[in-house]
Write an enzyme that holds these catalytic residues in place. Structure first.
Site, PDB file in Angstrom:
ATOM      1  CB  SER A 123       2.969   1.304   6.030  1.00 35.17           C
ATOM      2  OG  SER A 123       1.835   1.864   6.628  1.00 35.17           O
ATOM      3  CG  ASP A 165       0.115  -4.086   2.804  1.00 34.37           C
ATOM      4  OD1 ASP A 165       0.544  -3.578   1.751  1.00 34.37           O
ATOM      5  OD2 ASP A 165      -0.159  -3.426   3.828  1.00 34.37           O
ATOM      6  CG  HIS A 171      -0.421   0.268   2.503  1.00 33.49           C
ATOM      7  ND1 HIS A 171      -0.180  -0.728   3.426  1.00 33.49           N
ATOM      8  CD2 HIS A 171      -0.049   1.430   3.095  1.00 33.49           C
ATOM      9  CE1 HIS A 171       0.310  -0.178   4.532  1.00 33.49           C
ATOM     10  NE2 HIS A 171       0.394   1.125   4.356  1.00 33.49           N
TER      11      HIS A 171
END
Length: 255
Positions: free
Chosen positions: A203, A109, A66
């Site tokens: 992230s 992810d 992402h």
């Protein structure tokens, strides 16, 4: 069987509505200089830190899929303080996102960043080892997560220094119960019943257990970081070892 799959998908979609991209470090401390030489700051074309990552080969960094939403263009390695110019800044040649990834919260992810040139390994920059597929994480096992960025929910100013915090592994069934379902191939650690974990803006950083990069920061609950209501969720690197190894050796991935 199709009915069961639909039910599971609805559970995951319900979770997506209350999650937020993971990132920075809550109630941690500054990482000792040169202590986490594999950490990468993934940045956009304006030199803004958008995600974390970790170096696994001289020309490959692992991050979260992402993170591609922020259109990263290069990585910075070799410095815990992002305002200090003593680092290696290398452009990204190609971003390889796992073929099954759809959106954060639905799993898979993970993204590999192929760099335009090899990093110079030295006293400030080193790779981190990936775990063997058979390694077993114990409930309450203490691991570490690190990143740059805001250090509390309502603080919009990112940190310049790399921050690190200890987090404990949470039983997968407890994690599922708290979230009402989680994707396959994830690890839960930190957040739930603690005030420690990650937050938004960085992230892609690693969950490190016994010196191995076992997880990738993926998402937490609704951007609530000071007192997280649910466990922090990481992509389980152990489940993607074959894909990683194939990708870093397959030159056709970069065409």
């Amino acid at each position: 069987m199709l009915g069961l799959q639909k039910i599971l998908l609805l559970h995951l979609l319900a979770c997506v509505r209350k999650l937020a991209h993971g990132s920075d470090i809550i109630h941690g401390e500054k990482a000792p200089e040169n202590s986490m030489q594999y950490m990468a700051s993934v940045q956009d074309n304006n030199g803004r830190h958008v995600c974390g990552g970790f170096l696994i080969k001289e020309d490959f960094v692992v991050s979260a899929a992402h993170c591609d939403d922020s259109n990263p263009t290069h990585v910075v390695l070799g410095n815990h303080n992002l305002k200090n110019g003593n680092h290696q800044k290398i452009r990204i040649e190609n971003k390889i996102i796992h073929e099954n990834y759809q959106r954060v919260g639905l799993g898979d992810d993970i993204m590999l960043l192929k760099l335009t040139q090899k990093v110079q390994l030295n006293g400030r920059v080193q790779t981190i080892q990936l775990p063997p597929a058979e390694i077993h994480l114990q409930e309450n096992q203490v691991c570490q997560v690190a990143g740059w960025g805001k250090t509390k929910t309502d603080d919009n100013k990112p940190a310049d220094e790399l921050m690190v915090v200890d987090v404990s592994v949470i039983d997968k069934q407890v994690c599922k119960d708290q979230w009402g379902g989680v994707p396959a191939n994830v690890i839960c650690a930190g957040g739930y019943k603690t005030t420690k974990g990650f937050c938004q803006g960085d992230s892609g950083g690693p969950l490190v257990c016994d010196g191995l990069a076992v997880g990738i920061v993926s998402y937490n609950h609704n951007g609530i970081c000071n007192y997280p209501e649910d466990p922090n969720v990481y992509t389980d690197v152990r489940k993607y070892l074959q894909w990683i190894n194939k990708t870093v050796t397959d030159r056709n991935s970069f065409v």
